[in-house]
Design an enzyme around this catalytic site. Structure first.
Site, short mmCIF file in Angstrom:
data_model
loop_
_atom_site.label_atom_id
_atom_site.label_comp_id
_atom_site.label_asym_id
_atom_site.label_seq_id
_atom_site.Cartn_x
_atom_site.Cartn_y
_atom_site.Cartn_z
N SER A 135 -3.97 -12.55 9.77
CA SER A 135 -3.25 -11.27 9.74
C SER A 135 -3.92 -10.32 10.72
CB SER A 135 -3.30 -10.67 8.34
OG SER A 135 -2.86 -9.33 8.35
N TYR A 148 -8.69 -8.62 1.09
CA TYR A 148 -7.64 -9.20 1.93
C TYR A 148 -8.08 -9.21 3.40
CZ TYR A 148 -3.08 -10.15 4.00
OH TYR A 148 -2.05 -10.72 4.72
N1 LIG Z 1 4.15 -10.23 4.94
C1 LIG Z 1 3.31 -9.70 5.80
O1 LIG Z 1 3.46 -8.54 6.23
C2 LIG Z 1 2.16 -10.51 6.33
C3 LIG Z 1 1.43 -9.98 7.40
C4 LIG Z 1 0.36 -10.70 7.91
C5 LIG Z 1 0.04 -11.93 7.36
N2 LIG Z 1 0.75 -12.40 6.28
C6 LIG Z 1 0.34 -13.69 5.74
O2 LIG Z 1 1.45 -14.56 5.74
C7 LIG Z 1 1.26 -15.56 4.74
C8 LIG Z 1 2.54 -15.69 3.94
O3 LIG Z 1 2.75 -14.49 3.21
P1 LIG Z 1 4.19 -13.89 2.93
O4 LIG Z 1 4.24 -12.54 3.53
O5 LIG Z 1 5.23 -14.89 3.28
O6 LIG Z 1 4.07 -13.66 1.37
P2 LIG Z 1 4.86 -14.28 0.13
O7 LIG Z 1 6.33 -14.17 0.33
O8 LIG Z 1 4.25 -13.63 -1.05
O9 LIG Z 1 4.48 -15.82 0.17
C9 LIG Z 1 3.21 -16.29 -0.15
C10 LIG Z 1 3.31 -17.79 -0.31
O10 LIG Z 1 2.00 -18.30 -0.59
C11 LIG Z 1 2.08 -19.15 -1.71
N3 LIG Z 1 0.85 -19.14 -2.48
C12 LIG Z 1 0.14 -18.07 -2.91
N4 LIG Z 1 -0.93 -18.46 -3.63
C13 LIG Z 1 -0.88 -19.82 -3.63
C14 LIG Z 1 -1.71 -20.82 -4.21
N5 LIG Z 1 -2.81 -20.49 -4.91
N6 LIG Z 1 -1.38 -22.11 -4.02
C15 LIG Z 1 -0.28 -22.46 -3.32
N7 LIG Z 1 0.54 -21.56 -2.73
C16 LIG Z 1 0.23 -20.26 -2.90
C17 LIG Z 1 3.23 -18.59 -2.56
O11 LIG Z 1 3.77 -19.64 -3.36
P3 LIG Z 1 3.61 -19.76 -4.93
O12 LIG Z 1 3.45 -18.37 -5.49
O13 LIG Z 1 4.89 -20.43 -5.33
O14 LIG Z 1 2.43 -20.63 -5.12
C18 LIG Z 1 4.20 -18.20 -1.46
O15 LIG Z 1 4.98 -19.29 -1.08
C19 LIG Z 1 0.05 -15.11 3.92
O16 LIG Z 1 -1.09 -15.83 4.33
C20 LIG Z 1 -0.10 -13.65 4.29
O17 LIG Z 1 -1.41 -13.18 4.12
C21 LIG Z 1 1.80 -11.74 5.76
#
Ligand SMILES: NC(=O)c1ccc[n+]([C@@H]2O[C@H](COP(=O)([O-])OP(=O)(O)OC[C@H]3O[C@@H](n4cnc5c(N)ncnc54)[C@H](OP(=O)(O)O)[C@@H]3O)[C@@H](O)[C@H]2O)c1
Length: 248
Positions: A135, A148
């Site tokens: 991120s 985070y």
């Molecule tokens: N959204 C943003 O603005 C943003 C910005 C920068 C980086 N990111 C990064 O992008 C990535 C995806 O995030 P997102 O924004 O798509 O969020 P999200 O919609 O909340 O998705 C997170 C995903 O991670 C999975 N997950 C969480 N804990 C887990 C565990 N212990 N074991 C297996 N799977 C797990 C969740 O699946 P389950 O709950 O079904 O396990 C879900 O599929 C993350 O690494 C986040 O830090 C996001």
């Protein structure tokens, strides 16, 4: 690419990436804890000609992830691409130790648990791509998100190390640093999220960076410039700039 592993495929970026890579002849190994969500995604991928394989797993569980890697290697061989995307951002993490522990365990150890079991086979094959989702928050500690930011900074350092080690064997390693993306993770944010991207648009940018073999895939540019500047400034000047920006 015909064999791809995506962690965190049950929502947000992971879901969008799985959809984007779903093409005829592609086997997509999808990993998440919410298997019901993976089951909802699977027919969408089948419709696009892909072959989804669902793995209900917690990336924090090292032995489960080792077993999962064996399942993948036996059924489909070493992945052409590993998208280590699963991550959490503790809800109002504050300085609550339990919440911080969960963030660090998922975002850091979860990625290591995902990637490391495959590394020997990828190196032996002399091919493959690894994309670790970090991120822009990894550039500097931000208020109320210390764990985070620390987790994503750790991924940045670890990805540098693993890239140095793996690339001489023909395995490409990319760190993906998105800005704000509209997903479940950001839905609860009450503060302004400049340059917020839709998940499918972010997925397109990620794929394009991976195709080009970029070591760092970062977007959107204005936020990249802002966080890089913050990271370069003397710490207290950075604090002042942050206070100024958050007051606006
Ligand atoms: N959204 C943003 O603005 C943003 C910005 C920068 C980086 N990111 C990064 O992008 C990535 C995806 O995030 P997102 O924004 O798509 O969020 P999200 O919609 O909340 O998705 C997170 C995903 O991670 C999975 N997950 C969480 N804990 C887990 C565990 N212990 N074991 C297996 N799977 C797990 C969740 O699946 P389950 O709950 O079904 O396990 C879900 O599929 C993350 O690494 C986040 O830090 C996001």
């Amino acid at each position: 690419m015909s064999n791809i592993l995506v962690t965190g495929a049950s929502s947000g970026l992971g879901w969008a990436l799985a959809r984007l890579y779903a093409e005829p002849g592609v086997t997509l190994h999808l990993v998440a804890r919410r298997s019901d969500r993976l089951k909802t995604l699977a027919p969408i991928l089948v419709e696009r000609g892909a072959n989804p394989v669902l793995h209900e797993a917690d990336v924090r569980d090292r032995s489960r992830m080792e077993a999962l890697s064996r399942e993948v290697l036996e059924s489909s061989g070493p992945p052409d691409l590993i998208l280590a995307n699963a991550g959490v951002r503790g809800e109002e993490e504050g300085n609550d130790l339990r919440a911080m522990e969960a963030v660090l365990a998922t975002n850091v150890l979860g990625v290591l648990n995902t990637v490391l079991p495959f590394l020997p086979s990828l190196k032996k094959e002399g091919r493959g791509r690894i994309a670790v989702v970090g991120s822009l928050a990894g550039y500097r500690g931000l208020p109320k998100a210390g764990a985070y930011c620390a987790s994503k900074a750790a991924l940045s350092a670890w990805t540098d190390a693993i890239r140095y080690e793996a690339e001489p064997f023909g395995v490409t390693v990319s760190l993906v640093n998105p800005g704000y993306v509209a997903t479940e993770m950001t839905r609860r944010n009450s503060y302004p999220m400049p340059f917020l991207l839709k998940a499918p648009d972010a997925a397109l940018r990620i794929r394009s960076g991976i195709d080009r073999g970029r070591a760092r895939i970062e977007f959107p540019l204005p936020l990249v410039l802002l966080v890089r500047t913050l990271a370069l400034l003397p710490p207290r000047l950075g604090d002042r700039l942050l206070r100024l920006l958050s007051a606006k």
